[in-house]
Design an enzyme around this catalytic site. Structure first.
Site, PDB file in Angstrom:
ATOM      1  N   ASP A  44      39.413  61.822 -19.053  1.00 24.34           N
ATOM      2  CA  ASP A  44      39.215  62.201 -17.536  1.00 24.34           C
ATOM      3  C   ASP A  44      40.021  63.472 -16.894  1.00 24.34           C
ATOM      4  O   ASP A  44      41.199  63.554 -17.028  1.00 24.34           O
ATOM      5  CB  ASP A  44      39.105  61.116 -16.565  1.00 24.34           C
ATOM      6  N   HIS A  61      36.247  71.583 -19.189  1.00 20.09           N
ATOM      7  CA  HIS A  61      35.530  71.173 -20.356  1.00 20.09           C
ATOM      8  C   HIS A  61      36.091  71.870 -21.547  1.00 20.09           C
ATOM      9  O   HIS A  61      36.283  71.159 -22.778  1.00 20.09           O
ATOM     10  CB  HIS A  61      34.143  70.937 -20.328  1.00 20.09           C
ATOM     11  N   LEU A 155      41.915  59.271 -40.700  1.00 18.89           N
ATOM     12  CA  LEU A 155      41.495  58.835 -39.245  1.00 18.89           C
ATOM     13  C   LEU A 155      40.107  58.478 -39.078  1.00 18.89           C
ATOM     14  O   LEU A 155      39.347  59.516 -39.549  1.00 18.89           O
ATOM     15  CB  LEU A 155      42.351  59.679 -38.222  1.00 18.89           C
TER      16      LEU A 155
END
Length: 274
Positions: A44, A61, A155
């Site tokens: 956020d 963004h 991962l």
């Protein structure tokens, strides 16, 4: 709800029995772990970061993509098994059409641009959420990216796109209901374990640590089921500024906490002593 256990002449044996009876899965190992196996992050603050610099939200963004790259790198270096990032919620469609369109285009571009790097570092990409609402072009890109990395052994990077925790639980319940209707299972077989098998990330560890950047103190319908026992860490740092140090600080907070899973502190210490 608290649970108590009467300890007899063999505390170690009683603690082992308590672990198997009261705690989900291999909780003895979970209680002792100092490093989370599964980290979920609500990314956020991109828009506010851009606005503070007098720029359009889209610049935030784009800057956030760099933070994603840092987070993936840090998680890989630390040996974390799964990293789940909240990229686009099912509620984000309510944002201005222009911003949504820009986000979709950015998502496509990032998938294309970052794929080689992810594959090179043995990262397995897993997009979770209802992707049916995305354009055919983006759906094909998602499928190709997942297929490209499907055999990687490092991962697991879960990217939540058009995702909501309630949606996840609902779609799993609907799949189970269909099995009941077809006679494949009985209603008594609709257990937590059965439901869990139909959730996103069903083959991964539950979330140990959830981080939210940007200064808000809520989980916003994110991995509701999987984060039932997660430790929560909230930071004022806006996502584009979330770097390796901030990530490691959050993990240090996780390691400093005593996870009790409904037990008392003394019971947890008994498990740790085994």
């Amino acid at each position: 709800m608290s649970s108590t256990v009467e300890f007899g002449s063999d505390p170690k044996a009683d603690s082992e029995q308590m672990t198997s009876q009261l705690l989900p899965g291999q909780l003895s190992d979970v209680v002792k772990q100092s490093l989370p196996k599964h980290v979920a992050i609500i990314m956020d603050g991109n828009g506010r970061w851009a606005q503070l610099q007098g720029k359009a939200r889209v610049f935030g963004h784009k800057a956030g993509v760099k933070a994603v790259r840092r987070a993936v790198s840090t998680a890989s270096q630390l040996g974390i098994e799964s990293l789940t990032l909240f990229a686009f919620s099912s509620e984000n469609w309510r944002r201005p059409d222009k911003e949504v369109s820009l986000l979709m285009e950015l998502f496509f571009t990032v998938l294309h641009r970052e794929l080689k790097l992810l594959d090179k570092n043995q990262v397995r990409l897993n997009i979770i959420g209802d992707t049916s609402r995305f354009s055919t072009r983006l759906q094909k890109q998602i499928a190709a990216a997942q297929e490209k990395t499907t055999n990687n052994t490092g991962l697991i990077l879960n990217v939540a796109a058009n995702y909501g925790g309630r949606w996840d639980i609902l779609q799993a319940a609907q799949k189970l209901a269909e099995k009941v209707e077809s006679g494949e299972i009985s209603s008594s077989q609709m257990t937590e374990e059965a439901l869990n098998e139909h959730l996103c990330m069903q083959n991964q560890s539950e979330v140990d640590l959830m981080i939210r950047t940007g200064g808000d103190y809520r989980i916003s319908n994110f991995v509701l089921w999987q984060a039932a026992y997660a430790e929560l860490v909230f930071t004022d740092t806006l996502w584009p500024d979330f770097d390796e140090r901030a990530f490691r600080d959050a993990i240090a907070i996780f390691a400093s906490r005593q996870r009790r899973f409904g037990l008392t502190g003394s019971q947890i210490e008994e498990i740790r002593a085994i």
